[in-house]
Design a protein around this motif. Structure first.
Motif, PDB file in Angstrom:
ATOM      1  N   UNK A  67       3.475  12.155  -5.563  1.00  0.00           N
ATOM      2  CA  UNK A  67       3.914  11.301  -6.859  1.00  0.00           C
ATOM      3  C   UNK A  67       3.464   9.718  -6.649  1.00  0.00           C
ATOM      4  N   UNK A  68       2.514   9.413  -5.976  1.00  0.00           N
ATOM      5  CA  UNK A  68       2.240   8.067  -5.566  1.00  0.00           C
ATOM      6  C   UNK A  68       1.498   7.365  -6.996  1.00  0.00           C
ATOM      7  N   UNK A  69       0.491   8.304  -7.589  1.00  0.00           N
ATOM      8  CA  UNK A  69      -0.204   7.805  -8.688  1.00  0.00           C
ATOM      9  C   UNK A  69       0.831   7.669  -9.982  1.00  0.00           C
ATOM     10  N   UNK A  70       1.592   8.710  -9.848  1.00  0.00           N
ATOM     11  CA  UNK A  70       2.514   8.913 -11.102  1.00  0.00           C
ATOM     12  C   UNK A  70       3.486   7.474 -11.022  1.00  0.00           C
ATOM     13  N   UNK A  71       3.873   7.448  -9.804  1.00  0.00           N
ATOM     14  CA  UNK A  71       4.825   6.023  -9.564  1.00  0.00           C
ATOM     15  C   UNK A  71       4.239   4.917 -10.114  1.00  0.00           C
ATOM     16  N   UNK A  72       2.832   4.375  -9.815  1.00  0.00           N
ATOM     17  CA  UNK A  72       2.243   3.212 -10.285  1.00  0.00           C
ATOM     18  C   UNK A  72       2.174   3.420 -11.769  1.00  0.00           C
ATOM     19  N   UNK A 111       6.807  14.506  -1.484  1.00  0.00           N
ATOM     20  CA  UNK A 111       7.700  15.139  -2.417  1.00  0.00           C
ATOM     21  C   UNK A 111       8.427  14.320  -3.397  1.00  0.00           C
ATOM     22  N   UNK A 112       7.849  13.447  -4.051  1.00  0.00           N
ATOM     23  CA  UNK A 112       8.387  12.631  -4.845  1.00  0.00           C
ATOM     24  C   UNK A 112       9.429  11.656  -4.447  1.00  0.00           C
ATOM     25  N   UNK A 113       9.592  11.354  -3.473  1.00  0.00           N
ATOM     26  CA  UNK A 113      10.356  10.208  -2.510  1.00  0.00           C
ATOM     27  C   UNK A 113       9.766   9.336  -1.815  1.00  0.00           C
ATOM     28  N   UNK A 134       0.807  -1.191  -0.115  1.00  0.00           N
ATOM     29  CA  UNK A 134       0.075   0.109   0.025  1.00  0.00           C
ATOM     30  C   UNK A 134       0.886   1.124  -0.037  1.00  0.00           C
ATOM     31  N   UNK A 135       0.631   2.183  -1.061  1.00  0.00           N
ATOM     32  CA  UNK A 135       1.460   3.329  -1.079  1.00  0.00           C
ATOM     33  C   UNK A 135       0.241   4.415  -0.589  1.00  0.00           C
ATOM     34  N   UNK A 136       0.727   5.248   0.634  1.00  0.00           N
ATOM     35  CA  UNK A 136       0.183   6.313   0.986  1.00  0.00           C
ATOM     36  C   UNK A 136       0.916   7.690   0.909  1.00  0.00           C
TER      37      UNK A 136
END
Length: 255
Positions: free
Chosen positions: A52-57, A224-226, A44-46
């Motif tokens: 940047x969570x959605x961009x990552x997947x 912040x993208x990390x 789970x990514x929160x």
């Protein structure tokens, strides 16, 4: 603790991301992402909005293009080679916040479209598979209706079933419950819990922390993208290390 969390995770790597960076123009949206996902793992990514969570997947199945670093899915390197992109997309199912069903097609036709056209599955077989997955998400009686005749929760379950019809090895969920009314959220989460219990490799961007506690092997916090912090759920929720994680959890859990 749900049974799902106790399922054995394979030591086979499903997704390997190394030093991945992405920019939108001059905006550095993902910074130095390193992530290894094992087969059967449920992550789970929160994190706050815009982290940047959605961009990552979305980068994992090339819906977004990364500019630096590498992404490998099931041993296939994601490159600009369309053959590789197609191969990865055939292994990876994706379920979005908005259901993206074709309004002019019946539920059954929505489910059989890709298997017939992409996998060249015979129509009768595609329909049998579609009915199997509609049974699985508990709405086989809706097969001949159109998306507009279904509730939001039912439409999202159709969207999950549609992904499953392509027999993916990995499922990506991008905030699948955030567009739903509260009473419909549970029915979608129940469907996802069932998938988890069958050992599906899953990456899920969500704010449903109860789901994270119940299903995840690992919770990842992004800001912040990390990737700021990651841990198994018990430790993540009870003993967050980073001040940013602590602040986020206090806002979302209210303590």
């Amino acid at each position: 603790m749900a049974e799902a969390a106790k399922l054995k995770v394979s030591d086979q790597v499903a997704i390997s991301i190394q030093n991945m960076n992405k920019w939108y123009g001059s905006f550095h949206v993902l910074r130095d992402i390193d992530l290894t996902v094992y087969q059967g793992e449920r992550i789970v990514i929160c994190g706050p909005s815009g982290s940047g969570k959605s961009t990552l997947i979305r980068c994992i199945n090339a819906l977004e293009e990364h500019q630096k670093g590498s992404i490998e899915v099931d041993g296939t390197l994601l490159s600009s080679d369309l053959k590789n992109i197609d191969k990865i997309r055939s292994e990876v199912g994706m379920c979005f916040q908005h259901f993206n069903l074709f309004p002019h097609l019946s539920i059954l036709d929505n489910l059989t479209l890709a298997p017939i056209w992409v996998r060249k599955t015979p129509k009768k077989e595609a329909e049998e598979v579609a009915m199997h997955y509609l049974e699985k998400v508990k709405i086989p009686d809706q097969a001949n209706k159109f998306p507009g005749q279904l509730s939001g929760g039912q439409q999202q379950r159709v969207a999950i079933a549609r992904s499953l019809c392509m027999k993916p090895r990995i499922m990506l969920f991008d905030e699948p419950t955030s567009a739903l009314d509260p009473e419909m959220i549970k029915e979608v989460l129940d469907t996802m819990i069932e998938l988890a219990e069958e050992g599906m490799t899953m990456l899920c961007v969500t704010h449903e922390m109860g789901f994270a506690r119940q299903v995840a092997n690992r919770v990842i916090f992004m800001d912040e993208g990390q990737i700021v912090e990651q841990n198994e759920p018990e430790e993540f929720f009870n003993n967050p290390q980073s001040p940013r994680t602590q602040l986020f959890l206090s806002q979302i859990l209210g303590h």
